[in-house]
Design an enzyme around this catalytic site. Structure first.
Site, short mmCIF file in Angstrom:
data_model
loop_
_atom_site.label_atom_id
_atom_site.label_comp_id
_atom_site.label_asym_id
_atom_site.label_seq_id
_atom_site.Cartn_x
_atom_site.Cartn_y
_atom_site.Cartn_z
CB CYS A 43 -27.46 59.35 -105.36
SG CYS A 43 -26.17 59.46 -106.53
NE ARG A 44 -32.56 57.46 -105.50
CZ ARG A 44 -33.10 56.59 -106.36
NH1 ARG A 44 -34.54 56.76 -106.61
NH2 ARG A 44 -32.52 55.57 -106.84
CB SER A 45 -29.62 55.60 -99.14
OG SER A 45 -28.61 55.07 -99.84
CB CYS A 81 -31.24 54.91 -103.02
SG CYS A 81 -29.22 55.14 -102.99
CG ASN A 106 -25.56 53.29 -99.16
OD1 ASN A 106 -24.45 52.79 -98.63
ND2 ASN A 106 -26.25 54.08 -98.71
CG ASP A 150 -31.01 57.15 -109.39
OD1 ASP A 150 -30.19 58.09 -108.79
OD2 ASP A 150 -30.63 56.01 -109.89
#
Length: 166
Positions: A17-19, A12, A15, A129
């Protein structure tokens, strides 16, 4: 004959939150499928803003509430990693473009895929996001990651099996 692990990296922007969320969710899927040791899972960001930081506390909270691990240190993706990776999983279309632009060869660019492409019921290409929003965004992110994980696991299992028969 020993083969190298099948390597997957989720990417993401920062690095945090999402990933990392995708990394921890998918790692558990790999373990539950009995593929640990055959598949390595990690994550990175397209940018280095948060390098060295832990995951966002909201990410940690959502992961832990879901029964997942959450230990994480942010890092930036580097183009020379393509050589050792089998799949680079982008969390949104912007990451997909950035990563394909970083790819040193067309073969490396083909390794980059959108996470939600592995969810047949997905109503869009991107995992939004959640960083600037509320906890609801993090919870929704987790649902999207979980929904795509089975399809991604099938693809990774095929890659692992392909190495065994090659």
């Amino acid at each position: 004959m020993t083969t190298s692990p099948f390597r997957v990296c989720f990417v993401c922007t920062g690095n945090i939150c999402r990933s990392p969320m995708a990394e921890h969710v998918f790692r558990r899927h790999v373990e539950e499928a009995g593929l640990d040791g055959l598949v390595e899972v990690d994550s990175a960001g397209t940018d280095g803003w948060h390098e060295g930081d832990g995951a966002d506390p909201r990410t940690v909270s959502v992961l832990e509430e879901g029964g997942y691990t959450s230990a994480h240190t942010a890092r930036q993706f580097h183009r020379d990693w393509f050589d050792r990776l089998d799949l680079v999983i982008a969390l949104d279309s912007g990451h997909l473009r950035t990563l394909r632009g970083l790819a040193p060869t067309p073969r490396d660019a083909e390794k980059v895929r959108l996470l939600r492409s592995y969810d047949p019921a997905a109503d869009g290409a991107d995992v939004p996001d959640p960083y600037y929003g509320s906890m609801d965004g993090f919870e929704e992110c987790l649902k999207m990651v979980e929904a795509a994980s089975d399809g991604l696991l099938d693809a990774v299992r095929e890659g692992v099996e392909g190495r065994r028969t090659a």
